[in-house]
Structure formats: C-alpha cells, structure tokens
Design a protein around this motif. Structure first.
Motif, PDB file in Angstrom:
ATOM      1  N   SER A  22      49.791  72.843 -10.773  1.00  0.00           N
ATOM      2  CA  SER A  22      50.688  73.980 -10.562  1.00  0.00           C
ATOM      3  C   SER A  22      51.168  74.506 -11.918  1.00  0.00           C
ATOM      4  O   SER A  22      51.392  73.723 -12.844  1.00  0.00           O
ATOM      5  N   PRO A  23      51.312  75.829 -12.045  1.00  0.00           N
ATOM      6  CA  PRO A  23      51.772  76.358 -13.339  1.00  0.00           C
ATOM      7  C   PRO A  23      53.148  75.814 -13.707  1.00  0.00           C
ATOM      8  O   PRO A  23      54.068  75.847 -12.884  1.00  0.00           O
ATOM      9  N   CYS A  25      55.872  75.873 -17.071  1.00  0.00           N
ATOM     10  CA  CYS A  25      56.250  76.259 -18.439  1.00  0.00           C
ATOM     11  C   CYS A  25      56.540  75.031 -19.271  1.00  0.00           C
ATOM     12  O   CYS A  25      57.281  74.148 -18.835  1.00  0.00           O
ATOM     13  N   LEU A 284      57.157  69.088  -3.870  1.00  0.00           N
ATOM     14  CA  LEU A 284      57.334  67.692  -3.474  1.00  0.00           C
ATOM     15  C   LEU A 284      56.212  67.166  -2.583  1.00  0.00           C
ATOM     16  O   LEU A 284      56.471  66.522  -1.569  1.00  0.00           O
ATOM     17  N   ARG A 307      55.357  68.286 -10.690  1.00  0.00           N
ATOM     18  CA  ARG A 307      55.975  67.177 -11.420  1.00  0.00           C
ATOM     19  C   ARG A 307      55.195  65.871 -11.336  1.00  0.00           C
ATOM     20  O   ARG A 307      55.190  65.091 -12.295  1.00  0.00           O
TER      21      ARG A 307
HETATM   22  C1  LIG Z   1      58.813  71.900 -16.033  1.00  0.00           C
HETATM   23  C2  LIG Z   1      58.480  72.876 -14.933  1.00  0.00           C
HETATM   24  C3  LIG Z   1      58.064  74.156 -15.273  1.00  0.00           C
HETATM   25  C4  LIG Z   1      57.709  75.062 -14.278  1.00  0.00           C
HETATM   26  N1  LIG Z   1      57.200  76.302 -14.639  1.00  0.00           N
HETATM   27  C5  LIG Z   1      56.673  77.108 -13.688  1.00  0.00           C
HETATM   28  C6  LIG Z   1      55.925  78.255 -14.049  1.00  0.00           C
HETATM   29  O1  LIG Z   1      55.661  78.534 -15.224  1.00  0.00           O
HETATM   30  N2  LIG Z   1      55.465  79.040 -13.041  1.00  0.00           N
HETATM   31  C7  LIG Z   1      55.668  78.745 -11.736  1.00  0.00           C
HETATM   32  O2  LIG Z   1      55.242  79.491 -10.858  1.00  0.00           O
HETATM   33  N3  LIG Z   1      56.337  77.629 -11.366  1.00  0.00           N
HETATM   34  C8  LIG Z   1      56.809  76.799 -12.311  1.00  0.00           C
HETATM   35  N4  LIG Z   1      57.384  75.611 -11.944  1.00  0.00           N
HETATM   36  C9  LIG Z   1      57.365  75.215 -10.525  1.00  0.00           C
HETATM   37  C10 LIG Z   1      56.134  74.340 -10.224  1.00  0.00           C
HETATM   38  O3  LIG Z   1      54.928  75.039 -10.407  1.00  0.00           O
HETATM   39  C11 LIG Z   1      56.191  73.811  -8.777  1.00  0.00           C
HETATM   40  O4  LIG Z   1      56.113  74.919  -7.915  1.00  0.00           O
HETATM   41  C12 LIG Z   1      57.467  73.034  -8.493  1.00  0.00           C
HETATM   42  O5  LIG Z   1      57.739  72.095  -9.528  1.00  0.00           O
HETATM   43  C13 LIG Z   1      57.385  72.278  -7.162  1.00  0.00           C
HETATM   44  O6  LIG Z   1      56.268  71.426  -7.132  1.00  0.00           O
HETATM   45  P1  LIG Z   1      56.399  69.825  -7.429  1.00  0.00           P
HETATM   46  O7  LIG Z   1      57.419  69.276  -6.484  1.00  0.00           O
HETATM   47  O8  LIG Z   1      55.026  69.277  -7.213  1.00  0.00           O
HETATM   48  O9  LIG Z   1      56.857  69.678  -8.860  1.00  0.00           O
HETATM   49  C14 LIG Z   1      57.796  74.700 -12.918  1.00  0.00           C
HETATM   50  C15 LIG Z   1      58.251  73.424 -12.586  1.00  0.00           C
HETATM   51  C16 LIG Z   1      58.569  72.500 -13.565  1.00  0.00           C
HETATM   52  C17 LIG Z   1      58.996  71.111 -13.164  1.00  0.00           C
END
Ligand SMILES: Cc1cc2nc3c(=O)[nH]c(=O)nc-3n(C[C@H](O)[C@H](O)[C@H](O)COP(=O)(O)O)c2cc1C
Length: 338
Positions: A22-23, A25, A284, A307
């Motif tokens: 997932s993207p 930053c 999640l 994450r």
């Molecule tokens: C450090 C960090 C940076 C993120 N940056 C972006 C981003 O650049 N673009 C985006 O669409 N979502 C961004 N997200 C959201 C993640 O892509 C993802 O949708 C979100 O963390 C939920 O998924 P997860 O529970 O697997 O982490 C970011 C999340 C984290 C933790």
C-alpha cells in the motif's frame, strides 16, 4: 490453491499474486527536491524481494505546492524521472510490478506558504486557510496530473494510482464538507466529481496501462458523501475504464474512527457488489488467513498491506506459511526458506 497467491491481470499487467504494498509516505526526500534517496531504493526493493506482487510508491506530488510535507517524493520535474527508472528496473528484477500514487495535498500541504483547495476552509485550526482555486488554477493542477502520468510512463511504471482519498485535494473536491463552490466544480455530486473526472481523462490519455483510484469510502460525518455517492463515483470511473477502486476511508474532516481488523473491507465489498468494479481492500489486514477469506468470498480482488509490511518486508512469506502455500524463495535465500 491459495487465492492470495494466484495471478491476476489488469490491462496487460500480470501480478504474480494479490499482495500489494500500500502507498505509504516515507517523508525521506531529505533535500526537499522530491527525488528518491538511497533509503527509498532499499525500502521499496526490499518489499519486492519479500515477494509482494505489486509495489505502489507513496503519495508523490504532481506539483511542488501539492506535497503533504517538504520531504515528499515528487514527479513534477523531468529531473526526477531517472531515479524512478532505476527503482522500477530493480523492482522488476525481483518479479514484482511497480506503481506510483499521483497526489496533491491541497489544503493539507503542511509546509507550504500558500495552500490550495476548492473552498477557503481549513482542515482544522492547525492548518492554514487555503486559497480557493480559480478555474485556471484547477486547469493547472489537472495538467500537472497529466504531466505526472506521462513521467510515470517514461519511468517505466506498470500502473498508476490516482490519490482521491484521505482528505487530499481530489477528496476535498469530492466532499460536500470541504467543497462549497457554486461553479461547475461544486454543488451537485456530478459537479463535485468534475475535478476527478478531468484528472482521470488526462491521466488515461498520458498513461498507457492500468489506472487505479483510491477513495475514502466513508467520511465519518453525517453530512458527508454517502455510500450511494461512492457507488455513483465508482460507476462513473468504471465507465471511464478505471481498473480498480482501492477502498480506504476518512481524512476529509477530523473524526474519531473505530478501527478493528478489516474495518474498511465492508465498503470495498459493497462497492464491488453494487458496481461490478474490481476493488482493493486495505486497513488492518494482517494475516494470510484474513486476506484469503476476503478474496475467496469475493469481497475484493487485491489485498493492500501497509503497516504489516513496514514491520516485516517478508509478510508474503508469513502469509504463505499460514496458508501452507509453498512460496518460492528469492534465489539467494533458498537455503533459508525451504
Ligand atoms: C507511514 C504511513 C504512510 C502512509 N502514507 C500513505 C500514502 O502516501 N498514500 C495513501 O494513500 N495512504 C497512505 N497511508 C495509508 C496506508 O496506505 C494504508 O491505507 C493504511 O495504513 C491502512 O492499512 P494497514 O492497516 O495495512 O497499515 C499511510 C500509512 C502509513 C502507516
């Protein structure tokens, strides 16, 4: 056969499995020139080595004023292209496909002197009151998305994702909470969609390959867009030949979000059911078994991992072990994996 490890094709781009990085930053373009650094190279290539099918680079600004922070990656200048070419080439070496998320922060550009938005409304008291975009300002940004898409193609990316979620500029236009315009870009949902429509058209003209769109499919506010609106937006994007809707939520206005395993999957499933559009689930999703359930029940076509991939670049291996799937090791690691 684990569906998580089955291939899928979008317009000639075949992913070896359904796992997408997932993207995210990384705020690591330290010289503030929007260029990749050695950290980015290591970070993204590691996840390709780790076995994900598609690596999508973080929100990458299509113009300097569209950076979330001054350390964001950018794609507003030809000089930024060479770094992406080298990164894409290396991601390909390890059998993954490479994508990039094209973004503009709008009123959430935290380090910019002047920020831009559909209406002069700040996100909260910590953010600046943005300048309301004129029609020529809107046209400038639409073109910047087109130029970003062209540079993504020159860089060799296999796909691009338009960032229309998390309360950034496109989301600010889509939502009645942040868009109070009375011209052709505000008011009805057709009008609020116009900015994304124009961006989609120009991106598709400039980029020959799959285009995904990330939306926030819940604004956590009673006066925000409803599921009916998200189904409308997705149907329109489907007519425009967009390949997948990546379903995230939130970020357009401050809100308390109840977060639990798979908390956004229900939106993804509803949108897929109502429109027939392929969807990506995110939020999640932490285990292979959870991902497999989502795919086997046709609730989504791709699984985006955020994450968990920051914690473990080899998340694909962990998921494969849970599903008893014999994932091939990268050549150099065979003695450790098998
Ligand atoms: C450090 C960090 C940076 C993120 N940056 C972006 C981003 O650049 N673009 C985006 O669409 N979502 C961004 N997200 C959201 C993640 O892509 C993802 O949708 C979100 O963390 C939920 O998924 P997860 O529970 O697997 O982490 C970011 C999340 C984290 C933790």
């Amino acid at each position: 056969m684990a569906k998580l490890f089955s291939p899928i094709t979008f317009k000639g781009m075949t992913l070896k499995n359904r796992i997408v990085m997932s993207p995210m930053c990384m705020y690591s373009s330290k010289k503030q020139d929007g260029k990749l650094t050695p950290f980015h190279m290591t970070h993204y290539i590691s996840r390709a080595v780790g076995g994900v099918g598609l690596v999508i680079l973080e929100a990458t600004a299509v113009e300097q004023a569209g950076r979330i922070s001054a350390q964001d990656l950018g794609i507003w200048d030809e000089e930024q292209v060479q770094g992406y070419k080298e990164l894409v080439e290396q991601i390909h070496v390890y059998g993954a496909k490479a994508g990039i998320q094209l973004a503009h922060a709008g009123r959430k550009a935290q380090d910019e002197e002047i920020t831009y938005a559909p209406s002069p409304l700040s996100f909260n008291e910590k953010f600046k009151v943005p300048t309301e975009l004129t029609t020529s300002g809107i046209n400038r940004i639409v073109e910047a998305f087109g130029n970003g898409a062209r540079r993504a193609q020159e860089s060799g990316f296999d796909m691009v994702e338009i960032h229309a979620a998390h309360g950034y500029l496109i989301n600010q236009f889509l939502s009645p909470l942040s868009n109070h315009r009375t011209d052709a870009y505000g008011g009805s949902r057709e009008n609020r969609f116009r900015f994304l429509k124009e961006i989609t058209e120009i991106v598709k003209n400039e980029f020959d390959g799959p285009v995904f769109v990330r939306i926030s499919a819940d604004e956590y506010h009673k006066d925000g867009n409803t599921m009916d609106d998200f189904v409308y937006i997705t149907s329109k994007l489907k007519e425009m030949d967009i390949d997948l809707i990546d379903c995230s939520t939130g970020g357009v206005v401050p809100a308390k979000i109840n977060v639990y395993p798979g908390y956004q999957v229900k939106h993804c499933e509803t949108i897929k059911g109502a429109t027939g559009m392929p969807t990506g689930a995110v939020g999640l999703i932490t285990s292979g078994i959870q991902a497999e359930e989502i795919l086997q029940n046709d609730r989504a076509n791709l699984i985006f991992i955020g994450r968990s991939l920051l914690k473990n670049p080899y998340w694909a291996k962990q998921a494969a072990d849970e599903l008893a799937f014999p994932l091939n090791a990268p050549n150099q690691y065979t003695r450790g994996w098998n």
